[in-house]
Design a protein around this motif. Structure first.
Motif, PDB file in Angstrom:
ATOM      1  N   ILE A  29       0.855  -1.153  -0.103  1.00 39.78           N
ATOM      2  CA  ILE A  29      -0.069  -0.153  -0.197  1.00 39.78           C
ATOM      3  C   ILE A  29       1.083   1.266  -0.049  1.00 39.78           C
ATOM      4  O   ILE A  29       1.552   1.287   0.986  1.00 39.78           O
ATOM      5  CB  ILE A  29      -0.864   0.069   1.197  1.00 39.78           C
ATOM      6  N   HIS A  37      -7.951   5.234   5.992  1.00 39.81           N
ATOM      7  CA  HIS A  37      -7.860   4.450   4.829  1.00 39.81           C
ATOM      8  C   HIS A  37      -7.166   3.237   4.585  1.00 39.81           C
ATOM      9  O   HIS A  37      -7.391   1.993   4.510  1.00 39.81           O
ATOM     10  CB  HIS A  37      -8.019   5.157   3.551  1.00 39.81           C
ATOM     11  N   LEU A  41      -7.786  -0.872   4.849  1.00 39.61           N
ATOM     12  CA  LEU A  41      -7.241  -1.877   3.813  1.00 39.61           C
ATOM     13  C   LEU A  41      -6.422  -2.704   4.401  1.00 39.61           C
ATOM     14  O   LEU A  41      -6.575  -4.050   4.066  1.00 39.61           O
ATOM     15  CB  LEU A  41      -6.621  -1.109   2.756  1.00 39.61           C
ATOM     16  N   ARG A  86      -2.196   4.832  -2.757  1.00 41.40           N
ATOM     17  CA  ARG A  86      -3.212   5.790  -2.017  1.00 41.40           C
ATOM     18  C   ARG A  86      -2.396   7.157  -1.894  1.00 41.40           C
ATOM     19  O   ARG A  86      -3.185   8.111  -1.666  1.00 41.40           O
ATOM     20  CB  ARG A  86      -3.076   5.349  -0.383  1.00 41.40           C
ATOM     21  N   ALA A 303     -13.625  -0.961   2.501  1.00 46.98           N
ATOM     22  CA  ALA A 303     -12.234  -1.622   2.241  1.00 46.98           C
ATOM     23  C   ALA A 303     -12.291  -3.190   1.904  1.00 46.98           C
ATOM     24  O   ALA A 303     -11.307  -3.687   1.359  1.00 46.98           O
ATOM     25  CB  ALA A 303     -11.451  -1.195   3.411  1.00 46.98           C
ATOM     26  N   ALA A 307     -10.388  -4.861  -1.372  1.00 45.81           N
ATOM     27  CA  ALA A 307      -9.417  -5.635  -0.988  1.00 45.81           C
ATOM     28  C   ALA A 307      -9.793  -6.975  -1.782  1.00 45.81           C
ATOM     29  O   ALA A 307      -9.012  -7.694  -2.470  1.00 45.81           O
ATOM     30  CB  ALA A 307      -9.157  -5.969   0.288  1.00 45.81           C
TER      31      ALA A 307
END
Length: 323
Positions: A29, A37, A41, A86, A303, A307
């Protein structure tokens, strides 16, 4: 793009995710901070049997002495099973180009990216996004982009008799930096506009409320939507707008899916507004959207859905690689 943090930038960020199974896929990520966030996640991937590793793009590098010619902190010389972007981070043209180059390299190596460097470039540059939406015949408010202040003044003289214009930063997000232009005197200097004047026709409200719609799209499907209402003309949640759940019309759904496809994104937030005639138009497409406001009016964990879609993309990529 958010300002990158320089603290411990050579190491992966740390977190305490749920414990996925041994040998689980490892997902990068790319972020600058462990915000709401990223934390969700991490939990979402854990529930799908994967381990998510937060890492700063600014800490990654191209290294042609390595087997994969790239180094991603936290992956011990290997590659992530997939990556979620992100944040790119702010910086000079050179530093941003390097970070995008890392994403291009990962894509060339077959790592599923959400989103690809190309999609991020298209969505982040509002001028490119406006061109591509218009080329795909997706309705948007009239938009004018120029690097000349004298040309911007000419546009104001020509257009503001019809309706005001909104000056937007080319790389802005979350409603920051917007300015309503009603007359020539409202236009900032070239330096204040950072050399680019992105002007879009202002769409007035149909009653006392300013309102638009945010539709969240993941891998070709709409996974959530909300209306954002405010007494102010800027309707971003971070700017105080209130979210309410909604069901997009067939036309709004069509426009959202077409807009995301036109910009080549797998995951995006599409902002839609209705004109005086009631017909919907696409304002913009965000390739790194937040969903905290949408989550507050959504009964399931967004999320986890994101995913799950990425894990399905990993599986599809593996099947393609195996013939």
């Amino acid at each position: 793009m958010a300002e990158p943090s320089t603290k411990n930038c050579s190491k992966p960020l740390s977190a305490e995710p749920a414990r996925p199974r041994e040998g689980a896929p490892r997902i990068a990520i790319f972020t600058d901070e462990l915000d709401w966030h990223v934390e969700r996640l991490i939990k979402g991937f854990a529930r799908h049997g994967a381990r998510a590793v937060p890492v700063r793009l600014s800490a990654c590098k191209i290294d042609t002495t390595r087997p994969q010619h790239i180094a991603i902190p936290g992956f011990h010389g290997g590659l992530p099973g997939a990556a979620v972007v992100r944040a790119i981070g702010d910086g000079s043209l050179e530093t941003v180009t390097l970070r995008l180059g890392v994403l291009h390299a990962l894509g060339a190596l077959g790592v599923p990216l959400v989103n690809s460097a190309r999609a991020i470039e298209r969505c982040t540059d509002k001028s490119a996004a406006s061109f591509l939406l218009a080329a795909a015949r997706i309705p948007t408010p009239a938009t004018f982009v120029t690097g000349s202040r004298s040309e911007a003044l000419r546009i104001i003289r020509s257009e503001c008799g019809l309706a005001p214009l909104v000056l937007k930063p080319l790389f802005g997000a979350q409603g920051w930096g917007l300015k309503l232009i009603r007359r020539e005197e409202d236009l900032p200097t070239t330096e204040e506009a950072r050399g680019v004047f992105y002007l879009q026709r202002f769409v007035p409200p149909r009653d006392v409320w300013y309102e638009d719609m945010r539709i969240l799209v993941s891998h070709g499907e709409i996974i959530g939507a909300m209306r954002r209402r405010s007494r102010r003309w800027i309707t971003n949640i971070r700017q105080g707008a209130k979210p309410t759940p909604c069901e997009p019309s067939a036309r709004e759904r069509e426009l959202a899916l077409r807009a995301v496809a036109a910009l080549g994104a797998d995951f995006a937030g599409v902002d839609i507004i209705s004109g005086a005639d009631g017909l919907p138009m696409v304002l913009e497409v965000n390739s790194m959207p937040g969903w905290s406001g949408l989550q507050s009016v959504t009964p399931y964990q967004i999320a986890e859905r994101i995913a799950g879609d990425i894990m399905a993309a990993i599986g599809a990529a593996a099947r393609r690689a195996n013939g």
